[in-house]
Motif scaffolding. Structure first.
Motif, PDB file in Angstrom:
ATOM      1  N   UNK A  19     -34.080  49.324  65.486  1.00  0.00           N
ATOM      2  CA  UNK A  19     -33.097  48.971  64.437  1.00  0.00           C
ATOM      3  C   UNK A  19     -32.666  50.185  63.646  1.00  0.00           C
ATOM      4  N   UNK A  20     -33.575  51.176  63.521  1.00  0.00           N
ATOM      5  CA  UNK A  20     -33.247  52.381  62.766  1.00  0.00           C
ATOM      6  C   UNK A  20     -32.454  53.397  63.574  1.00  0.00           C
ATOM      7  N   UNK A  21     -32.410  53.222  64.879  1.00  0.00           N
ATOM      8  CA  UNK A  21     -31.753  54.228  65.727  1.00  0.00           C
ATOM      9  C   UNK A  21     -30.264  54.330  65.436  1.00  0.00           C
ATOM     10  N   UNK A  22     -29.637  53.223  65.031  1.00  0.00           N
ATOM     11  CA  UNK A  22     -28.230  53.250  64.629  1.00  0.00           C
ATOM     12  C   UNK A  22     -27.247  53.403  65.752  1.00  0.00           C
ATOM     13  N   UNK A  29     -28.453  50.005  80.283  1.00  0.00           N
ATOM     14  CA  UNK A  29     -29.204  51.193  79.866  1.00  0.00           C
ATOM     15  C   UNK A  29     -30.346  50.847  78.911  1.00  0.00           C
ATOM     16  N   UNK A  30     -30.632  49.552  78.756  1.00  0.00           N
ATOM     17  CA  UNK A  30     -31.653  49.131  77.795  1.00  0.00           C
ATOM     18  C   UNK A  30     -33.028  49.731  78.133  1.00  0.00           C
ATOM     19  N   UNK A  31     -33.393  49.646  79.391  1.00  0.00           N
ATOM     20  CA  UNK A  31     -34.723  50.094  79.806  1.00  0.00           C
ATOM     21  C   UNK A  31     -34.923  51.582  79.552  1.00  0.00           C
ATOM     22  N   UNK A  32     -33.949  52.388  79.936  1.00  0.00           N
ATOM     23  CA  UNK A  32     -34.055  53.837  79.772  1.00  0.00           C
ATOM     24  C   UNK A  32     -34.007  54.232  78.301  1.00  0.00           C
ATOM     25  N   UNK A  37     -36.920  56.261  73.591  1.00  0.00           N
ATOM     26  CA  UNK A  37     -37.280  56.063  72.191  1.00  0.00           C
ATOM     27  C   UNK A  37     -38.800  56.074  72.020  1.00  0.00           C
ATOM     28  N   UNK A  38     -39.516  55.411  72.925  1.00  0.00           N
ATOM     29  CA  UNK A  38     -40.975  55.379  72.867  1.00  0.00           C
ATOM     30  C   UNK A  38     -41.549  56.783  73.031  1.00  0.00           C
ATOM     31  N   UNK A  39     -41.021  57.533  73.977  1.00  0.00           N
ATOM     32  CA  UNK A  39     -41.519  58.891  74.219  1.00  0.00           C
ATOM     33  C   UNK A  39     -41.276  59.777  73.003  1.00  0.00           C
ATOM     34  N   UNK A  40     -40.031  59.708  72.450  1.00  0.00           N
ATOM     35  CA  UNK A  40     -39.662  60.606  71.352  1.00  0.00           C
ATOM     36  C   UNK A  40     -40.318  60.229  70.029  1.00  0.00           C
ATOM     37  N   UNK A  41     -40.422  58.942  69.742  1.00  0.00           N
ATOM     38  CA  UNK A  41     -40.826  58.499  68.408  1.00  0.00           C
ATOM     39  C   UNK A  41     -42.278  57.996  68.315  1.00  0.00           C
ATOM     40  N   UNK A 114     -49.110  50.526  78.144  1.00  0.00           N
ATOM     41  CA  UNK A 114     -48.727  51.870  78.605  1.00  0.00           C
ATOM     42  C   UNK A 114     -48.687  52.915  77.497  1.00  0.00           C
ATOM     43  N   UNK A 115     -48.436  52.516  76.249  1.00  0.00           N
ATOM     44  CA  UNK A 115     -48.416  53.494  75.155  1.00  0.00           C
ATOM     45  C   UNK A 115     -49.806  54.072  74.954  1.00  0.00           C
ATOM     46  N   UNK A 116     -50.818  53.188  74.883  1.00  0.00           N
ATOM     47  CA  UNK A 116     -52.190  53.674  74.747  1.00  0.00           C
ATOM     48  C   UNK A 116     -52.570  54.559  75.927  1.00  0.00           C
ATOM     49  N   UNK A 117     -52.147  54.132  77.121  1.00  0.00           N
ATOM     50  CA  UNK A 117     -52.509  54.878  78.329  1.00  0.00           C
ATOM     51  C   UNK A 117     -51.888  56.266  78.336  1.00  0.00           C
TER      52      UNK A 117
END
Length: 698
Positions: A19-22, A29-32, A37-41, A114-117
């Motif tokens: 929601x903050x990404x704006x 392109x939702x998946x990518x 976003x997960x990798x960067x943030x 996967x985030x923890x992993x």
């Protein structure tokens, strides 16, 4: 949800980040977009971006308890490698689940998401494990692991090992750490044993000359120095006696000392046992058993610790741990199994007559005599003085048993499960006999063995080259019985007596011996080594290279015979007479219980005839003590046990090796079996094993 797997905090945080990404996310392109976003943030530079704190809490839960961190990380490392691991109710697995890092599904532990992993990955685990270890320890440990655990130069020296044990004492480490420390312990133990042997050898060489020198020196000191000389000599004698007594005392253990297969859990258990913290000692011995279920010492000490505060009954077992660890373990497994069975109801409170020996648990002292008659005699004197000990199982080698019978006679019952020398139980000038054995004497086994050899040659008579050890009493008995059969012509065979084949001769030329025997038209090679000279017998079999058909006494039925590939090939097809084999144990429960207790398929070297005979020797003591304590007011005594065992009419039972009863100390009913070492091929894997030979009508 793909990234968080429904973890509430992470799911909420990820929605908030989107929601903050704006920026608008295009269709397809939702998946990518979410991945980036997960990798960067979340994943990259995660410590700085962990706000509100969540991932740091998980890390804290894993690392906060230094005692258990190593084990938690090891379990997690296995999960990362294999995707999952079977869950159990162990403390470490429960703690790992509570950290939130893993989740239990279908009775398996998996990384929660996967985030923890990605954050707590294999590199993170490796670095954390390395950080937990002391610096020098970590360096050597890593080098040892990199060498596939083969480079002994990377193992710890004495001082490093002491420091490592101090560090590890209150921690639950990874299995690799335990293996590293145990390998270091074994290396230092071997070095210490070698130094001790060299010291003892040098001491024996000097003893004779020093005795004379010492006498003259003593006379000189006494004449010159008077009282001062006496004080010096007295102090030196006291110091020498203290050293001897301390060394002997460490050969007898109820749980205070580790005599066999040392590891950290057993050492910790011994420390707790010494300090009389028996509940913790039992816990550590049990933990050792879980990692090494084949270890009979740990099972005995576990039973001893569990009931250390109970009104118990104590016996001892003499085994050659230093000289022949494999045979010692075979015997101890039989004693441990019998002890474990008789004590199984003692944990039920209040204790009833079904527990142990009419309500009293059985304790076992392990005695390491090294198959050395002199050491065994000193230990026997200590056991006789220890009024708590009501009987001794042992000893192993016949020469050792013969050396102690005068010490035990009229004082303490001895039951040998393995000593076969003739006249072991023949006691002169005594109305009662305190010496028994569950193994038959040598005479029957020799007659059966010669008969078996005769079946192999059809119309030709066997021409036998006997190779034995003239220094060993049982071997000499074997030869005497063979000579008797030959002279009485009860069996048709010929002995090649013109060729010397004596394992006690260190200069024996094996190649020349075999060639000379073949020139004398020998067709059979009969190996009868002392139990501590199995190596020499195998070397002779190797030189023989199947030119003469191989036979042997029961001594060679042990794991050492099949220890290496060259040994297996050298003895393939060898036949031997033995007193018991697991596949002959049809009606008794012993074999099936042994298989379950030691947690592996019986490969016929883990549990041997020595195990079964030791089990029956222990059972004989148990049943004899039960018989004299049926009246609970009657205290069990050594004399009462001797009387019970000697009752030919009323004392007998069905043991693992058949009917057990005694007449003048000897086993009344006896039976022998024949086994052959054969090669089996299963699923392209070759295995050699001791296999029974079908009965042959004679």
């Amino acid at each position: 949800m793909c990234w968080t797997k429904g973890q509430p905090f992470l799911t909420q945080k990820l929605c908030h980040l989107i929601s903050l990404s704006g920026s608008l996310i295009s269709d397809g392109e939702e998946k990518e977009s979410v991945r980036q976003l997960v990798i960067d943030k979340v994943i990259n530079n995660w410590e700085a971006q962990d706000n509100p704190i969540h991932l740091k809490i998980i890390r804290y839960r894993i690392l906060k308890d230094e005692k258990h961190t190593g084990k938690l990380l090891e379990i997690y490392q296995i999960i990362l490698k294999n995707q999952e691991v079977n869950a159990d109710n162990s403390f470490e697995m429960m703690k790992l689940q509570l950290s939130g890092l893993v989740v239990k599904q279908d009775n398996k532990l998996k990384v929660y998401n996967p985030i923890y992993k990605a954050i707590f990955n294999e590199n993170w685990v490796y670095n954390q494990l390395d950080f937990q270890r002391p610096k020098l320890y970590a360096e050597k440990f890593s080098a040892w692991i990199d060498s596939n655990q083969l480079d002994d130069n990377q193992l710890l020296n004495k001082e490093e090992l002491y420091n490592a044990q101090e560090w590890a004492a209150d921690k639950s480490l990874s299995n690799h750490d335990y293996k590293f420390i145990s390998a270091s312990l074994d290396l230092q133990r071997k070095k210490a044993e070698k130094e001790a042997e060299e010291t003892l050898a040098n001491a024996k060489k000097k003893a004779k000359s020093q005795l004379l020198i010492g006498i003259f020196a003593l006379l000189g000191i006494l004449s010159i120095g008077g009282t001062i000389g006496v004080q010096i000599i007295s102090r030196q004698v006291r110091l020498l006696n203290f050293q001897i007594n301390t060394n002997l005392q460490r050969r007898i253990s109820t749980g205070e000392d580790i005599l066999l297969n040392p590891n950290l859990d057993k050492r910790a258990g011994a420390q707790f046992f010494t300090n009389e913290i028996f509940e913790q000692a039992a816990h550590k011995f049990r933990k050792s058993l879980e990692n090494e279920p084949n270890d009979p010492e740990a099972l005995i000490y576990w039973n001893n610790a569990k009931f250390a505060n109970s009104d118990s009954i104590s016996i001892a077992v003499g085994v050659p741990i230093g000289k022949n660890k494999e045979v010692a373990q075979e015997m101890l497994r039989g004693v441990a199994q019998a002890q474990n069975e008789v004590n199984k109801n003692c944990e039920i409170q209040p204790i009833s007559n079904d527990c142990g020996i009419n309500g009293r648990p059985l304790q076992v002292k392990i005695v390491n005599d090294d198959n050395d008659p002199e050491i065994a005699q000193e230990l026997a004197r200590r056991l006789v003085k220890d009024r708590d000990v009501l009987a001794v199982i042992g000893h192993n080698a016949s020469d050792v048993s013969l050396s102690v019978i005068e010490i035990y006679q009229d004082r303490l019952v001895m039951i040998s499960p393995t000593s076969t020398v003739m006249d072991l139980t023949t006691i002169q000038n005594s109305k009662v006999n305190y010496i028994f054995r569950t193994v038959p004497g040598i005479r029957d086994i020799v007659e059966e063995l010669v008969t078996q050899i005769a079946t192999q040659f059809n119309d030709n008579d066997p021409k036998i080259l006997l190779c034995y050890d003239s220094d060993a009493d049982a071997n000499q008995s074997f030869k005497n019985e063979l000579d008797r059969l030959h002279n009485e012509k009860k069996q048709n065979f010929e002995l090649i007596n013109t060729v010397e084949c004596d394992f006690s001769n260190s200069n024996l030329d094996y190649e020349l011996t075999i060639n000379e025997a073949i020139e004398q038209e020998a067709n059979s090679l009969l190996l009868v080594p002392h139990i501590d000279r199995i190596h020499e017998a195998i070397e002779l079999a190797k030189i023989n290279n199947h030119r003469l058909k191989l036979f042997s006494s029961p001594s060679l039925y042990t794991s050492k015979t099949l220890e290496y590939e060259y040994r297996k090939k050298a003895v393939e097809g060898m036949q031997m007479a033995v007193y018991w084999h697991p596949e002959t144990d049809i009606e008794h429960y012993f074999s099936s219980d042994a298989k379950e207790l030691w947690r592996e398929d019986l490969n016929y070297t883990i549990v041997t005839w020595r195990t079964a005979m030791a089990y029956d020797a222990t059972q004989a003591i148990i049943k004899g003590l039960k018989q004299i304590t049926e009246d609970l007011k009657q205290e069990p005594t050594r004399q009462g046990l001797q009387k019970a065992l000697s009752d030919e009419t009323n004392f007998f039972f069905d043991g693992a090796t058949g009917r057990v009863g005694f007449k003048d100390g000897e086993r009344i009913q006896k039976e022998e079996f024949f086994v052959e070492i054969i090669k089996r091929v299963e699923d392209s894997e070759i295995d050699f094993n001791f296999v029974p030979i079908p009965d042959i009508e004679r």
